[in-house]
Design a protein around this motif. Structure first.
Motif, PDB file in Angstrom:
ATOM      1  N   GLN A   5      30.599 111.875 -90.697  1.00  0.00           N
ATOM      2  CA  GLN A   5      31.008 110.971 -91.765  1.00  0.00           C
ATOM      3  C   GLN A   5      31.283 109.568 -91.227  1.00  0.00           C
ATOM      4  O   GLN A   5      31.001 108.572 -91.906  1.00  0.00           O
ATOM      5  CB  GLN A   5      32.246 111.527 -92.478  1.00  0.00           C
ATOM      6  N   GLN A   6      31.837 109.464 -90.026  1.00  0.00           N
ATOM      7  CA  GLN A   6      32.049 108.153 -89.409  1.00  0.00           C
ATOM      8  C   GLN A   6      30.725 107.416 -89.254  1.00  0.00           C
ATOM      9  O   GLN A   6      30.613 106.227 -89.559  1.00  0.00           O
ATOM     10  CB  GLN A   6      32.715 108.325 -88.040  1.00  0.00           C
ATOM     11  N   TRP A  41      27.903 103.677-105.494  1.00  0.00           N
ATOM     12  CA  TRP A  41      28.783 104.710-106.045  1.00  0.00           C
ATOM     13  C   TRP A  41      29.115 105.686-104.933  1.00  0.00           C
ATOM     14  O   TRP A  41      28.251 106.037-104.116  1.00  0.00           O
ATOM     15  CB  TRP A  41      28.057 105.432-107.180  1.00  0.00           C
ATOM     16  N   VAL A  42      30.378 106.133-104.877  1.00  0.00           N
ATOM     17  CA  VAL A  42      30.762 107.121-103.868  1.00  0.00           C
ATOM     18  C   VAL A  42      31.875 107.997-104.429  1.00  0.00           C
ATOM     19  O   VAL A  42      32.755 107.533-105.164  1.00  0.00           O
ATOM     20  CB  VAL A  42      31.208 106.428-102.556  1.00  0.00           C
ATOM     21  N   GLN A  60      27.970 107.987 -90.981  1.00  0.00           N
ATOM     22  CA  GLN A  60      27.475 107.679 -92.326  1.00  0.00           C
ATOM     23  C   GLN A  60      28.154 106.425 -92.877  1.00  0.00           C
ATOM     24  O   GLN A  60      27.506 105.581 -93.514  1.00  0.00           O
ATOM     25  CB  GLN A  60      27.703 108.861 -93.256  1.00  0.00           C
ATOM     26  N   ALA A  61      29.449 106.283 -92.633  1.00  0.00           N
ATOM     27  CA  ALA A  61      30.183 105.114 -93.114  1.00  0.00           C
ATOM     28  C   ALA A  61      29.641 103.828 -92.476  1.00  0.00           C
ATOM     29  O   ALA A  61      29.532 102.795 -93.145  1.00  0.00           O
ATOM     30  CB  ALA A  61      31.671 105.269 -92.817  1.00  0.00           C
ATOM     31  N   ASP A  62      29.299 103.908 -91.195  1.00  0.00           N
ATOM     32  CA  ASP A  62      28.721 102.737 -90.532  1.00  0.00           C
ATOM     33  C   ASP A  62      27.407 102.348 -91.196  1.00  0.00           C
ATOM     34  O   ASP A  62      27.137 101.149 -91.419  1.00  0.00           O
ATOM     35  CB  ASP A  62      28.483 103.042 -89.049  1.00  0.00           C
ATOM     36  N   ARG A  63      26.591 103.339 -91.522  1.00  0.00           N
ATOM     37  CA  ARG A  63      25.300 103.045 -92.169  1.00  0.00           C
ATOM     38  C   ARG A  63      25.509 102.481 -93.574  1.00  0.00           C
ATOM     39  O   ARG A  63      24.787 101.577 -94.004  1.00  0.00           O
ATOM     40  CB  ARG A  63      24.451 104.315 -92.229  1.00  0.00           C
ATOM     41  N   ILE A  64      26.508 103.001 -94.297  1.00  0.00           N
ATOM     42  CA  ILE A  64      26.791 102.510 -95.645  1.00  0.00           C
ATOM     43  C   ILE A  64      27.239 101.057 -95.605  1.00  0.00           C
ATOM     44  O   ILE A  64      26.804 100.226 -96.412  1.00  0.00           O
ATOM     45  CB  ILE A  64      27.852 103.390 -96.327  1.00  0.00           C
ATOM     46  N   LEU A  67      42.552 107.216-102.706  1.00  0.00           N
ATOM     47  CA  LEU A  67      41.207 107.753-102.837  1.00  0.00           C
ATOM     48  C   LEU A  67      40.473 107.543-101.517  1.00  0.00           C
ATOM     49  O   LEU A  67      40.306 106.409-101.068  1.00  0.00           O
ATOM     50  CB  LEU A  67      40.446 107.061-103.967  1.00  0.00           C
ATOM     51  N   VAL A  68      40.062 108.631-100.895  1.00  0.00           N
ATOM     52  CA  VAL A  68      39.356 108.564 -99.616  1.00  0.00           C
ATOM     53  C   VAL A  68      37.883 108.873 -99.857  1.00  0.00           C
ATOM     54  O   VAL A  68      37.539 109.993-100.250  1.00  0.00           O
ATOM     55  CB  VAL A  68      39.950 109.554 -98.601  1.00  0.00           C
ATOM     56  N   PRO A  69      36.985 107.898 -99.653  1.00  0.00           N
ATOM     57  CA  PRO A  69      35.566 108.129 -99.920  1.00  0.00           C
ATOM     58  C   PRO A  69      34.979 109.183 -98.992  1.00  0.00           C
ATOM     59  O   PRO A  69      35.372 109.308 -97.830  1.00  0.00           O
ATOM     60  CB  PRO A  69      34.922 106.756 -99.644  1.00  0.00           C
ATOM     61  N   ASP A  70      34.034 109.944 -99.527  1.00  0.00           N
ATOM     62  CA  ASP A  70      33.213 110.839 -98.714  1.00  0.00           C
ATOM     63  C   ASP A  70      31.870 110.144 -98.531  1.00  0.00           C
ATOM     64  O   ASP A  70      31.064 110.094 -99.469  1.00  0.00           O
ATOM     65  CB  ASP A  70      33.027 112.181 -99.411  1.00  0.00           C
ATOM     66  N   PRO A  71      31.600 109.580 -97.347  1.00  0.00           N
ATOM     67  CA  PRO A  71      30.373 108.784 -97.157  1.00  0.00           C
ATOM     68  C   PRO A  71      29.090 109.555 -97.444  1.00  0.00           C
ATOM     69  O   PRO A  71      28.074 108.943 -97.776  1.00  0.00           O
ATOM     70  CB  PRO A  71      30.458 108.379 -95.683  1.00  0.00           C
TER      71      PRO A  71
END
Length: 477
Positions: A16-17, A120-121, A19-23, A102-106
């Motif tokens: 997920q870390q 949207w997330v 994925q967050a960088d890519r987002i 609210l904690v996003p799920d990347p």
């Protein structure tokens, strides 16, 4: 520089870390204007906030403040408890209705194709301590899937959702029409209906169906079919099989997308199970399911002599054993219980059968078919996807644990001697509250919480004077 909220509490995996960088890079590269952070509430309805792109970059690491007050509402935002006595659910952290995070799920991030440069997330709801709010239904499903994984299985689901598309004539937006609840919109039929699975009836509404299809596919959801159902404008979308959490995430996004796209184009879509429209048939949510393991793709498939493996039979035994107590999770509205009628393609009692759509659980497939699986036909399309799927995992795990036997097949499901499904939401709340299994798996606070919220809905329904009562008594007495 200090650690972020998400790092500090260890809320993401390494994947997920990444994925967050890519987002973060995608938001910049694609010039996104804004991002919707969404959370599925206790009813399976999306709530959230729309963030400017720059602010979202911070939220992606620290989460976004969000009111826990949303947890105490029934379907029309009537508080189920006095707002500042919310600790009555058994969780003192709710006292005073503090902000959550609210904690996003990347892994759920996507760009909404019907909006201008808008992301949207999906999120989970946490307390500021980093702990998951125990009333977060996505978190409940994640917990159940994690326990199932520890027992050596993965849950696989196929979604079939029925709903109505109607022409919006009057949205009833006057202040006089607003309230708890507001007046429903006035609509007309978009097709003649009553020609099940015919090409011509589906073609009558191909304009809006094409819009829905193109956007659903653009969202990356694995759409399989679009089908014309019985009622005028009644439609079914079916999907290829998905891993359990992804299936629930897809269902909650799909319903919201369909309602938004229909409204934008002059239509009204409803996932209400039995709408008060002349000659309307009920809509259902048929949930296909099986288990995978490390070395077997489908552990439910039997051999040449048995349609189901022992794993499949025990899992089905759990579904049947707990169908009544789980009704609140699969059928959470007053209206949904009006679907359980004999000879209606909806179940009315606890029974299973091979390739029989009148049974609660249908075994789809046959002997020697490696794709044989179970189809649970109990759910209504308004069900919270996380709770509906969690009910299957809870029940099935208990079936495996105790090697429950589903008994013989019911060749005539509407005539067989078997326990009936609950006849009302009120009965379902009582069964849910008294289930020792659900209390053990969900915890007393959640059981008390959901039964309080849905009990409030029951009380309001019982207090309302219906059209039926007015016709039945006003003149004759």
């Amino acid at each position: 520089m200090g650690s972020t909220f998400i790092q500090r509490h260890g809320l993401w995996t390494a994947e997920q870390q990444e994925q967050a960088d890519r987002i973060a890079a995608q938001v910049t590269e694609q010039g996104l204007r804004q991002v919707r952070v969404a959370w599925g509430d206790q009813h399976g309805i999306l709530r959230g906030k729309t963030l400017e792109a720059g602010h979202f970059q911070s939220v992606l690491r620290n989460g976004k403040d969000f009111q826990t007050a949303t947890l105490i509402f029934d379907t029309t935002n009537n508080p189920a408890v006095p707002p500042f006595a919310a600790d009555g659910f058994g969780d003192p952290r709710m006292t005073g209705l503090p902000d959550g995070v609210l904690v996003p799920d990347p892994s759920t991030f996507r760009v909404l194709p019907w909006l201008d440069r808008t992301g949207w997330v999906l999120c989970n709801l946490h307390y500021r301590s980093g702990e998951v709010v125990p009333f977060d239904t996505r978190g409940i499903l994640q917990s159940q899937l994690s326990q199932l994984s520890n027992e050596g299985y993965g849950f696989v689901a196929g979604i079939e959702l029925e709903f109505y598309i109607t022409k919006l004539e009057d949205p009833c937006l006057s202040f006089e029409s607003s309230g708890y609840p507001p007046d429903p919109p006035r609509v007309t039929a978009v097709s003649h209906g009553f020609q099940y699975l015919t090409e011509n009836r589906g073609d009558e509404i191909t304009g809006i169906l094409d819009i829905l299809r193109d956007n659903v596919v653009a969202l990356g959801l694995p759409l399989a079919t679009i089908e014309d159902e019985w009622g005028p404008g009644q439609t079914e979308f079916t999907f290829d099989v998905m891993e359990g959490l992804r299936a629930a995430d897809s269902a909650i996004l799909l319903r919201s997308a369909i309602k938004q796209l229909c409204r934008r184009n002059g239509y009204h879509a409803t996932f209400m199970s039995r709408p008060a429209l002349p000659n309307a048939f009920s809509s259902g949510w048929h949930l296909h399911q099986s288990l995978s393991s490390a070395d077997v793709e489908n552990t439910f498939a039997g051999g040449a002599d048995e349609v189901l493996s022992d794993t499949g039979r025990h899992w089905m035994g759990g579904l049947l054993e707990h169908a009544r107590s789980c009704s609140l999770l699969s059928t959470p509205t007053v209206n949904g219980y009006k679907r359980y009628l004999p000879d209606s393609f909806a179940p009315d009692r606890i029974a299973w059968a091979e390739e029989n759509r009148g049974a609660l659980v249908r075994v789809a497939g046959g002997r020697g078919d490696e794709n044989t699986h179970l189809e649970n036909r109990v759910g209504e399309p308004a069900a919270n996807p996380y709770l509906y799927l969690a009910s299957q995992v809870i029940s099935g795990r208990d079936g495996l644990r105790n090697k429950l036997d589903p008994g013989p097949s019911a060749d005539e499901p509407y005539l067989t001697e078997a326990e009936r499904l609950p006849g009302s939401l009120e009965e379902a709340v009582q069964l849910f509250t008294s289930s020792s299994l659900l209390r053990a798996e969900l915890g007393d606070p959640f059981v008390e919480y959901l039964s309080t919220v849905k009990g409030s809905e029951v009380k309001r329904f019982n207090a309302a004077v219906t059209d039926w009562e007015q016709r039945e008594y006003f003149e004759v007495y």
